[in-house]
Design a protein around this motif. Structure first.
Motif, short mmCIF file in Angstrom:
data_model
loop_
_atom_site.label_atom_id
_atom_site.label_comp_id
_atom_site.label_asym_id
_atom_site.label_seq_id
_atom_site.Cartn_x
_atom_site.Cartn_y
_atom_site.Cartn_z
N LEU A 73 35.27 -101.42 7.57
CA LEU A 73 35.07 -100.29 8.35
C LEU A 73 34.28 -99.32 8.31
CD1 LEU A 73 38.73 -99.84 9.75
CD2 LEU A 73 36.83 -100.63 11.00
N THR A 74 34.29 -99.15 7.24
CA THR A 74 33.48 -97.38 6.64
C THR A 74 32.54 -97.90 5.90
OG1 THR A 74 35.19 -97.12 5.13
CG2 THR A 74 35.12 -95.66 7.46
N GLY A 75 32.87 -98.38 5.37
CA GLY A 75 32.44 -99.04 3.15
C GLY A 75 32.13 -97.74 2.63
N GLY A 76 33.55 -97.48 2.57
CA GLY A 76 33.78 -96.49 1.94
C GLY A 76 32.56 -94.84 2.59
N GLY A 77 32.36 -94.54 3.07
CA GLY A 77 31.61 -93.67 4.07
C GLY A 77 32.62 -93.22 5.47
N PRO A 78 31.93 -92.24 5.18
CA PRO A 78 30.94 -90.77 5.55
C PRO A 78 31.24 -90.77 4.39
CG PRO A 78 31.60 -90.04 7.02
CD PRO A 78 33.33 -91.45 6.70
N GLY A 79 29.35 -90.85 3.41
CA GLY A 79 29.17 -89.89 1.75
C GLY A 79 30.84 -91.03 1.00
N SER A 80 31.53 -90.29 0.49
CA SER A 80 32.15 -91.46 -0.68
C SER A 80 33.82 -90.63 -0.23
CB SER A 80 32.56 -90.77 -1.83
OG SER A 80 32.02 -89.59 -2.11
N ALA A 81 34.38 -90.97 1.23
CA ALA A 81 35.33 -89.66 1.76
C ALA A 81 36.29 -90.78 1.45
CB ALA A 81 34.62 -89.42 3.27
N THR A 82 35.36 -92.26 2.32
CA THR A 82 36.61 -93.42 2.05
C THR A 82 36.93 -93.81 0.77
OG1 THR A 82 35.69 -94.47 3.53
CG2 THR A 82 37.56 -92.83 3.91
N GLY A 139 40.00 -105.32 10.19
CA GLY A 139 39.07 -104.01 9.69
C GLY A 139 38.12 -104.56 11.46
N LEU A 140 38.42 -105.55 11.78
CA LEU A 140 36.86 -106.06 12.39
C LEU A 140 37.61 -105.82 14.02
CD1 LEU A 140 35.55 -109.79 11.30
CD2 LEU A 140 34.41 -107.72 11.51
N MET A 141 38.74 -105.96 13.97
CA MET A 141 38.80 -105.81 15.28
C MET A 141 38.99 -104.27 16.25
SD MET A 141 43.01 -106.46 16.77
CE MET A 141 43.43 -105.71 15.82
N ALA A 159 49.24 -101.06 -1.57
CA ALA A 159 47.89 -100.14 -1.13
C ALA A 159 47.09 -99.45 -1.84
CB ALA A 159 48.73 -98.78 -0.69
N ILE A 160 47.25 -100.02 -2.93
CA ILE A 160 46.67 -99.70 -4.09
C ILE A 160 45.22 -100.16 -4.34
CG2 ILE A 160 45.83 -99.30 -6.15
CD1 ILE A 160 49.20 -98.42 -7.06
N ARG A 161 45.01 -101.35 -3.72
CA ARG A 161 44.38 -103.10 -4.39
C ARG A 161 43.65 -102.70 -2.44
NH1 ARG A 161 45.61 -107.07 -5.10
NH2 ARG A 161 47.49 -107.59 -3.71
N GLU A 162 43.83 -101.61 -1.87
CA GLU A 162 43.13 -102.49 -0.03
C GLU A 162 41.81 -102.31 -0.64
OE1 GLU A 162 42.87 -102.20 3.58
OE2 GLU A 162 45.12 -102.28 2.52
N PHE A 163 40.83 -103.16 0.11
CA PHE A 163 39.66 -102.95 -0.20
C PHE A 163 38.81 -103.70 1.52
CE2 PHE A 163 35.37 -106.42 -0.81
CZ PHE A 163 35.10 -105.44 -0.99
N ASP A 164 39.28 -104.85 1.97
CA ASP A 164 39.14 -105.53 3.12
C ASP A 164 39.10 -104.64 3.81
OD1 ASP A 164 41.13 -106.81 1.74
OD2 ASP A 164 39.72 -108.80 2.06
N LEU A 215 56.11 -109.85 13.69
CA LEU A 215 54.88 -110.26 12.54
C LEU A 215 53.41 -110.44 12.97
CD1 LEU A 215 57.84 -113.21 11.82
CD2 LEU A 215 57.15 -111.58 10.44
N LEU A 216 53.51 -109.81 13.94
CA LEU A 216 52.25 -110.22 15.04
C LEU A 216 50.85 -109.63 14.38
CD1 LEU A 216 52.08 -110.56 18.47
CD2 LEU A 216 52.13 -112.30 17.34
N PRO A 217 51.03 -108.33 13.93
CA PRO A 217 49.61 -107.44 13.13
C PRO A 217 50.00 -107.92 11.56
CG PRO A 217 51.78 -106.10 13.80
CD PRO A 217 52.24 -107.08 14.03
N MET A 218 50.99 -108.60 10.96
CA MET A 218 51.22 -108.35 9.12
C MET A 218 50.24 -110.08 9.29
SD MET A 218 54.63 -107.76 7.98
CE MET A 218 56.07 -108.73 8.96
N ILE A 219 50.34 -111.10 10.10
CA ILE A 219 50.41 -112.60 10.35
C ILE A 219 48.35 -112.76 10.04
CG2 ILE A 219 52.14 -113.95 11.00
CD1 ILE A 219 50.99 -114.05 13.70
N LEU A 220 47.86 -111.19 10.70
CA LEU A 220 46.56 -110.82 10.90
C LEU A 220 45.71 -111.03 9.25
CD1 LEU A 220 46.41 -109.14 14.03
CD2 LEU A 220 45.68 -111.18 14.39
N THR A 221 45.01 -110.87 9.01
CA THR A 221 43.89 -111.69 7.81
C THR A 221 43.92 -109.73 7.47
OG1 THR A 221 42.00 -112.26 8.83
CG2 THR A 221 43.62 -113.71 7.15
N PRO A 222 43.55 -109.12 6.85
CA PRO A 222 42.58 -107.65 6.52
C PRO A 222 41.63 -107.81 7.62
CG PRO A 222 44.36 -107.93 4.92
CD PRO A 222 43.82 -109.01 5.66
#
Length: 319
Positions: A261-270, A146-148, A251-256, A135-142
């Motif tokens: 972590l990447t802000g969509g980069g490098p470039g637009s790879a993510t 990401g910061l971790m 997963a389709i709504r992944e954002f946080d 349960l530990l990974p799931m109780i952490l907010t996205p």
């Protein structure tokens, strides 16, 4: 008993006849007022939180509105925003990145979740501790996840970067600075966070499976691998279908994590779909086009969920 004694007995009031669908002793007004009082507030909140924004987004998608772009003050443009989607290469690229992310991440989460769930079910001791640890990974907010990992994968002082450099897995610039490495890192982080969800559903499903088919297969000489492959997994198919449906729509709504972590980069790879919609709506302030993108994504997720649900029901009916 004489007539005088009968006259002296107190008269009891007979209950009134009950009409179909009614209850004795409850006035008609209270019968229709009770559902309004109990369910009305929740329906009101649902309308304010879900239905009103959805209706406003639909209206906005047929307009041309932006608080900073000149001449975009809410004029009616019809299907122009949706026709623009057909020729938007950045949006098409975000769909490809999102599809790769969803397919690879959900597949790995399913496989790893099944393996870990079966392993936990076979434990004789420490089973409660193992399920609690999952349960530990799931109780952490996205955002916290990401910061971790942003700290752990830092190119200068991240401990995971040091491990990768020691094993010569990634270049000296860090995993997140490469187009392939950044997407792989995002998939790995999502798997780490959400494979416990599939594992816990598998553990719960294994508790409901009847033991008679398993014991009969063992008596007939089937090995443990054959029992799991030919009996256990088919019986777990409905639960796995629900888990995959939940994980795919999330997963389709992944954002946080992508934003941190990447802000969509490098470039637009993510640059996943939700991140692209964020850029359009809140960086370019093209709110009408952003509303159209959101509605198209909503319709795609709804259609995918319906198809997966129908496929699952069809397989269950065939059995």
């Amino acid at each position: 008993m004489t007539e005088a004694q009968l006259a002296e007995r107190p008269h009891r009031r007979l209950p009134s006849p009950v009409r179909p669908g009614g209850r004795p002793g409850v006035p008609r007004r209270r019968r229709w007022l009770a559902p309004i009082v109990t369910q009305g507030p929740s329906l009101l909140v649902l309308g304010l939180v879900v239905l009103f924004p959805l209706a406003y987004s639909i209206k906005l998608s047929f307009q041309s509105y932006s608080p900073i772009i000149p001449n975009h003050t809410g004029q009616w443009v019809g299907m122009d925003n949706y026709q623009r989607i057909l020729h938007d290469g950045d949006f098409h690229h975000s769909l490809i990145v999102t599809a790769i992310f969803v397919v690879v991440a959900v597949s790995l989460e399913t496989v790893l979740g099944v393996v870990v769930g079966i392993a936990i079910d076979r434990l004789r001791r420490m089973r409660r501790f193992a399920t609690s640890a999952l349960l530990l990974p799931m109780i952490l907010t996205p955002l916290v996840v990401g910061l971790m990992f942003n700290f752990a994968l830092n190119a200068q002082f991240g401990y995971l970067t040091w491990v990768f450099n020691t094993l010569h897995v990634a270049g000296g610039d860090g995993v997140l600075n490469g187009s392939v490495g950044a997407l792989v890192a995002l998939i790995f982080i999502d798997v780490w966070e959400w494979f416990p969800f599939v594992a816990l559903m598998v553990v719960a499903g294994l508790q409901t499976i009847p033991k008679e088919p398993l014991e009969a297969a063992s008596i007939d000489g089937a090995s443990t691998r054959q029992v799991y492959w030919h009996i256990t997994l088919p019986l777990l198919r409905p639960i796995l279908g629900i888990a995959i449906l939940f994980r795919a729509t999330e997963a389709i709504r992944e954002f946080d994590k992508v934003f941190v972590l990447t802000g969509g980069g490098p470039g637009s790879a993510t640059a996943v779909n939700d991140l692209y919609q964020y850029r359009v709506s809140f960086l370019n302030w093209d709110l009408s086009y952003g509303a159209a993108l959101g509605l198209v994504t909503f319709a795609a997720v709804l259609a995918l969920s319906f198809l997966m649900y129908r496929s699952l029901r069809r397989k269950e009916t065939a059995r």
